[in-house]
Design a protein around this motif. Structure first.
Motif, PDB file in Angstrom:
ATOM      1  N   ASP A 121       2.487   1.690  -3.375  1.00 55.76           N
ATOM      2  CA  ASP A 121       1.506   2.211  -4.326  1.00 55.76           C
ATOM      3  C   ASP A 121       1.301   3.711  -4.133  1.00 55.76           C
ATOM      4  OD1 ASP A 121       1.185  -0.278  -5.458  1.00 55.76           O
ATOM      5  OD2 ASP A 121      -0.731  -0.694  -4.454  1.00 55.76           O
ATOM      6  N   ARG A 122       1.193   4.132  -2.886  1.00 56.25           N
ATOM      7  CA  ARG A 122       1.003   5.561  -2.608  1.00 56.25           C
ATOM      8  C   ARG A 122       2.199   6.373  -3.099  1.00 56.25           C
ATOM      9  NH1 ARG A 122      -2.934   6.620   1.846  1.00 56.25           N
ATOM     10  NH2 ARG A 122      -3.746   4.574   2.418  1.00 56.25           N
ATOM     11  N   SER A 123       3.391   5.847  -2.877  1.00 55.79           N
ATOM     12  CA  SER A 123       4.597   6.542  -3.328  1.00 55.79           C
ATOM     13  C   SER A 123       4.628   6.644  -4.846  1.00 55.79           C
ATOM     14  CB  SER A 123       5.851   5.806  -2.833  1.00 55.79           C
ATOM     15  OG  SER A 123       5.908   5.828  -1.431  1.00 55.79           O
ATOM     16  N   ASP A 145       0.839  -1.200   0.000  1.00 56.44           N
ATOM     17  CA  ASP A 145       0.000   0.000   0.000  1.00 56.44           C
ATOM     18  C   ASP A 145       0.872   1.248   0.000  1.00 56.44           C
ATOM     19  OD1 ASP A 145      -2.546   1.375   0.142  1.00 56.44           O
ATOM     20  OD2 ASP A 145      -2.067   1.782   2.250  1.00 56.44           O
ATOM     21  N   GLN A 146       1.893   1.262   0.832  1.00 53.22           N
ATOM     22  CA  GLN A 146       2.797   2.415   0.892  1.00 53.22           C
ATOM     23  C   GLN A 146       3.543   2.581  -0.432  1.00 53.22           C
ATOM     24  OE1 GLN A 146       2.966   4.781   3.233  1.00 53.22           O
ATOM     25  NE2 GLN A 146       4.319   5.834   1.828  1.00 53.22           N
ATOM     26  N   HIS A 148       2.180   9.228  -5.986  1.00 52.96           N
ATOM     27  CA  HIS A 148       2.713  10.562  -5.690  1.00 52.96           C
ATOM     28  C   HIS A 148       3.753  10.961  -6.738  1.00 52.96           C
ATOM     29  CE1 HIS A 148       3.811  14.025  -3.296  1.00 52.96           C
ATOM     30  NE2 HIS A 148       5.077  13.650  -3.346  1.00 52.96           N
TER      31      HIS A 148
END
Length: 76
Positions: A64-66, A61-62, A69
């Protein structure tokens, strides 16, 4: 135990159209909604395995978020 439920005619017809000859309506509904639930796995994994899977999901999840961004920054 059995229960009575009300279905709209079109929903009933869709279930009936998907019903196999060797199935009850309950079997058909169970198959159509996906059968088993993730809750059925609660006794399959021990706490260490659950923690490991949870960490893997959080890491993914992290990541993917990165990535989102970084892509968004390219469009600024």
């Amino acid at each position: 135990m059995s229960h009575q439920i009300r279905l709209e005619d079109d929903v009933y017809e869709r279930i009936k159209a998907n019903k196999r000859d060797d199935e009850s309506f309950s079997d058909t509904v169970e198959r159509l909604i996906g059968g088993r639930s993730l809750r059925d796995l609660r006794d399959v994994f021990d706490e260490d395995q659950v923690s490991e899977m949870r960490e893997a999901v959080e890491t993914a999840d992290q990541d993917d978020r990165s990535e989102v961004h970084e892509v968004a920054k390219r469009f600024e």
